[in-house]
Design a protein around this motif. Structure first.
Motif, mmCIF file in Angstrom:
data_model
loop_
_atom_site.group_PDB
_atom_site.id
_atom_site.type_symbol
_atom_site.label_atom_id
_atom_site.label_comp_id
_atom_site.label_asym_id
_atom_site.label_seq_id
_atom_site.Cartn_x
_atom_site.Cartn_y
_atom_site.Cartn_z
ATOM 1 N N LYS A 122 40.481 -21.557 -6.393
ATOM 2 C CA LYS A 122 41.406 -21.689 -7.528
ATOM 3 C C LYS A 122 42.237 -22.959 -7.404
ATOM 4 O O LYS A 122 42.555 -23.605 -8.407
ATOM 5 C CB LYS A 122 42.346 -20.479 -7.581
ATOM 6 N N ALA A 123 42.574 -23.309 -6.160
ATOM 7 C CA ALA A 123 43.389 -24.515 -5.933
ATOM 8 C C ALA A 123 42.667 -25.746 -6.474
ATOM 9 O O ALA A 123 43.287 -26.696 -6.941
ATOM 10 C CB ALA A 123 43.677 -24.676 -4.441
ATOM 11 N N LEU A 124 41.324 -25.708 -6.428
ATOM 12 C CA LEU A 124 40.528 -26.855 -6.902
ATOM 13 C C LEU A 124 40.566 -26.992 -8.419
ATOM 14 O O LEU A 124 40.230 -28.042 -8.957
ATOM 15 C CB LEU A 124 39.079 -26.711 -6.434
ATOM 16 N N LEU A 125 40.965 -25.932 -9.113
ATOM 17 C CA LEU A 125 41.003 -25.995 -10.575
ATOM 18 C C LEU A 125 42.260 -26.706 -11.089
ATOM 19 O O LEU A 125 42.332 -27.070 -12.257
ATOM 20 C CB LEU A 125 40.916 -24.595 -11.179
ATOM 21 N N TYR A 162 28.009 -33.304 -17.830
ATOM 22 C CA TYR A 162 27.916 -34.666 -18.371
ATOM 23 C C TYR A 162 29.236 -35.446 -18.335
ATOM 24 O O TYR A 162 29.238 -36.651 -18.111
ATOM 25 C CB TYR A 162 27.471 -34.640 -19.849
ATOM 26 N N ASP A 163 30.333 -34.748 -18.653
ATOM 27 C CA ASP A 163 31.606 -35.464 -18.860
ATOM 28 C C ASP A 163 32.618 -35.130 -17.779
ATOM 29 O O ASP A 163 33.106 -34.008 -17.721
ATOM 30 C CB ASP A 163 32.225 -35.065 -20.213
ATOM 31 N N LEU A 164 32.946 -36.125 -16.982
ATOM 32 C CA LEU A 164 33.953 -35.903 -15.945
ATOM 33 C C LEU A 164 35.315 -35.784 -16.630
ATOM 34 O O LEU A 164 35.644 -36.557 -17.525
ATOM 35 C CB LEU A 164 33.945 -37.086 -14.963
ATOM 36 N N ILE A 197 35.110 -23.038 -16.226
ATOM 37 C CA ILE A 197 33.862 -23.181 -15.469
ATOM 38 C C ILE A 197 34.079 -24.257 -14.414
ATOM 39 O O ILE A 197 34.735 -25.272 -14.669
ATOM 40 C CB ILE A 197 32.665 -23.537 -16.390
ATOM 41 N N ALA A 198 33.539 -24.008 -13.226
ATOM 42 C CA ALA A 198 33.593 -25.005 -12.159
ATOM 43 C C ALA A 198 32.245 -24.979 -11.440
ATOM 44 O O ALA A 198 32.098 -24.339 -10.399
ATOM 45 C CB ALA A 198 34.731 -24.697 -11.195
ATOM 46 N N PRO A 199 31.214 -25.641 -12.016
ATOM 47 C CA PRO A 199 29.917 -25.647 -11.345
ATOM 48 C C PRO A 199 30.059 -26.304 -9.975
ATOM 49 O O PRO A 199 30.731 -27.319 -9.850
ATOM 50 C CB PRO A 199 29.030 -26.484 -12.276
ATOM 51 N N LYS A 200 29.446 -25.703 -8.948
ATOM 52 C CA LYS A 200 29.704 -26.185 -7.596
ATOM 53 C C LYS A 200 28.416 -26.555 -6.896
ATOM 54 O O LYS A 200 27.523 -25.732 -6.722
ATOM 55 C CB LYS A 200 30.433 -25.072 -6.838
ATOM 56 N N HIS A 247 33.383 -35.667 -5.154
ATOM 57 C CA HIS A 247 34.021 -36.480 -6.195
ATOM 58 C C HIS A 247 33.541 -36.114 -7.595
ATOM 59 O O HIS A 247 34.234 -36.376 -8.571
ATOM 60 C CB HIS A 247 33.815 -37.976 -5.914
ATOM 61 N N ALA A 248 32.341 -35.536 -7.702
ATOM 62 C CA ALA A 248 31.864 -35.064 -9.011
ATOM 63 C C ALA A 248 32.523 -33.706 -9.259
ATOM 64 O O ALA A 248 31.876 -32.661 -9.259
ATOM 65 C CB ALA A 248 30.344 -34.960 -9.033
ATOM 66 N N ASP A 249 33.842 -33.766 -9.440
ATOM 67 C CA ASP A 249 34.681 -32.574 -9.512
ATOM 68 C C ASP A 249 34.659 -32.048 -10.943
ATOM 69 O O ASP A 249 35.495 -32.395 -11.762
ATOM 70 C CB ASP A 249 36.104 -32.995 -9.077
ATOM 71 N N ARG A 250 33.653 -31.215 -11.205
ATOM 72 C CA ARG A 250 33.405 -30.792 -12.577
ATOM 73 C C ARG A 250 34.128 -29.493 -12.907
ATOM 74 O O ARG A 250 33.903 -28.490 -12.250
ATOM 75 C CB ARG A 250 31.886 -30.644 -12.797
ATOM 76 N N HIS A 251 34.976 -29.539 -13.876
ATOM 77 C CA HIS A 251 35.591 -28.303 -14.370
ATOM 78 C C HIS A 251 35.974 -28.470 -15.827
ATOM 79 O O HIS A 251 36.371 -29.542 -16.259
ATOM 80 C CB HIS A 251 36.782 -27.900 -13.507
ATOM 81 N N LYS A 252 35.807 -27.412 -16.588
ATOM 82 C CA LYS A 252 36.119 -27.426 -18.021
ATOM 83 C C LYS A 252 36.682 -26.067 -18.376
ATOM 84 O O LYS A 252 36.411 -25.084 -17.689
ATOM 85 C CB LYS A 252 34.836 -27.623 -18.853
ATOM 86 N N GLU A 253 37.432 -26.009 -19.454
ATOM 87 C CA GLU A 253 37.884 -24.698 -19.900
ATOM 88 C C GLU A 253 37.954 -24.624 -21.408
ATOM 89 O O GLU A 253 38.022 -25.638 -22.101
ATOM 90 C CB GLU A 253 39.228 -24.335 -19.271
ATOM 91 N N ILE A 254 37.919 -23.389 -21.888
ATOM 92 C CA ILE A 254 38.005 -23.159 -23.323
ATOM 93 C C ILE A 254 38.752 -21.851 -23.541
ATOM 94 O O ILE A 254 38.667 -20.935 -22.723
ATOM 95 C CB ILE A 254 36.588 -23.116 -23.958
#
Lengths: 190, 278
Positions: free
Chosen positions: B203-206, B22-24, B140-143, B269-276
């Protein structure tokens, strides 16, 4: 920028011939959805001489596999998928009267040739703009292959669905024209 | 030792699946806004405007920004002092299962040959490493497949060197054209072994979009590749334009004296990644 052209399927040859690569269009009316797995089944039906779940003549297919609708939603997010994966099936559908496809990315030479031959158009919607595009979808109904989940064939009713003509029935190609215009020297040693 | 309940991991993963869809992330959002400002093609600008409009709607209304909510890829760093009461993999998969169901995300994972959907977006792809301390860091990096399908790996000859690497990267992006939903982010993994280069490229994409590698030589290569990729003129969605990539991130690793593995992982462009961190 020029004003978008409004179109409503079924399209005639004459209507298709008015569309040129680079034209912005707003589609109102019916779009049928199908992706890889549904295309495979449609082609099997054709090969076995069986009836298709919808009439192809004059119609448009939108390559999309939406997210599940939340309660109260008509459809979930619904942006285009990569069209090239459907290339292997598209020529046959164009032969049978399909007038256009909507997706993203480039088509094969075979599909482009068939589009010229059978007067059809390929349009792109903005990939990844799925929540925005969903707003133009007013009704969605699964008409075949419910077991395929997101890949089921849906009949969508859309109002002002935004797309851009990439390939027209005369060989015009927005990808080639656009890239030619903005390509700088030195990116690739030819 | 610190005890961590796997139920806590499951809950965190469930929430990450939703927020990623949901949140870029702000780094990506600002990179796209900057791209809109500098794009020279009027049509390209309009496309970027639609993309911005879309991720703003998605964030505000808690909707998936893209219908392809991806295969779930995780990078997990587990502190050596952490003691789990169950399987880390199962805890993550359960989080994915719950997140994709409860968040109305598309289940996009299937048997590779029979093409039957697993129905809950599992199994996830999980890369685990151990770190110091008593925390667990989950990224997380949904692809989505549109960009993943345009990714490539090649074992170059060492004699091909840096020029060979540049050629491989630029030609791969050219060939991908509008398919991977440009503007893209390009992850390049150079060195290691066959599989190591692929993981490096992912990993570079993170890294935050447009960030530089700490090694000056690698950073210079990133800058040169970004310029060359943008010189291709592919532009937003391939309609032509000056912004094809938002960033090129390169990661390197020592390799065999006879090898030069190079992997290119393309991100839409919908470059989705989050971390916790737990």
């Amino acid at each position: 920028m020029t004003e978008p052209i409004k179109i409503t399927p079924p399209l005639t040859d004459a209507q298709v011939e008015k569309l040129r690569a680079g034209d912005k269009v707003l589609i109102t009316g019916v779009l049928y959805t199908a992706r890889d797995a549904a295309h495979k089944r449609l082609i099997e039906l054709i090969e076995n001489g069986k009836e298709l779940p919808f009439e192809l003549k004059g119609q448009l297919i939108y390559y999309v596999g939406p997210t599940p609708a939340k309660p109260g939603q008509v459809i979930g997010s619904a942006g285009p998928t990569t069209s090239g994966r459907m290339d292997a099936y598209t020529v046959k559908l164009l032969e049978l009267g399909l007038k256009g496809t909507v997706g993203k990315g480039a088509r094969s030479k075979e599909v482009l040739e068939a589009m010229k031959k059978h007067k059809a158009v390929y349009m792109a919607a903005v990939g990844g703009a799925a929540a925005l595009i969903a707003r133009s979808i007013k009704k969605a109904e699964i008409i075949a292959y419910e077991d395929l989940g997101p890949e089921a064939v849906r009949r969508l009713e859309v109002v002002d669905f935004p797309a851009i003509v990439v390939n027209d029935a005369f060989g015009g190609d927005l990808f080639a024209q656009g890239v030619e215009k903005y390509r700088r020297a030195g990116c690739i040693e030819d | 030792m610190r005890q961590v309940a796997t139920t806590k991991i499951t809950k965190a993963v469930r929430d990450l699946c939703l927020s990623a869809a949901y949140d870029l992330e702000p780094d990506v959002a600002s990179a796209i806004r900057a791209a809109r400002d500098r794009e020279e093609s009027p049509l390209g600008k309009e496309v970027l405007e639609q993309i911005i409009n879309n991720f703003e709607i998605a964030g505000k209304e808690s909707l998936p920004m893209c219908q392809d909510t991806g295969i779930s890829v995780f990078f997990v760093e587990v502190g050596r002092e952490v003691m789990l009461d169950g399987s880390l993999e199962e805890a993550i998969n359960e989080g994915v299962r719950q997140g994709y169901k409860e968040g109305y995300l598309r289940k996009s994972v299937c048997h590779p040959l029979k093409r039957l959907n697993t129905g809950d977006n599992t199994p996830a792809i999980i890369h685990t490493t151990f770190i110091e301390g008593d925390k667990i860091k989950i990224k997380i990096a949904p692809k989505g497949a549109g960009s993943e399908n345009m990714s490539k790996l090649k074992m170059l000859k060492p004699a091909e060197g840096i020029e060979g690497i540049k050629k491989f990267v630029v030609e791969s992006i050219k060939e991908a054209g509008g398919n991977p939903c440009p503007p893209i982010v390009v992850g390049v993994g150079i060195g290691g072994s066959f599989e190591k280069s692929a993981i490096l490229s992912k990993k570079a994409l993170l890294r935050p979009v447009g960030s530089k590698n700490e090694d000056n030589d690698v950073a210079a290569l990133e800058a040169e590749l970004l310029d060359k990729v943008n010189a291709l003129g592919i532009g937003p969605m391939g309609f032509g334009g000056t912004v094809t990539a938002l960033g090129v991130h390169v990661e390197i690793y020592p390799c065999h004296i006879a090898s030069l593995p190079v992997a290119i992982n393309i991100q839409c462009h919908a470059d989705r990644h989050k971390e916790i961190t737990i």
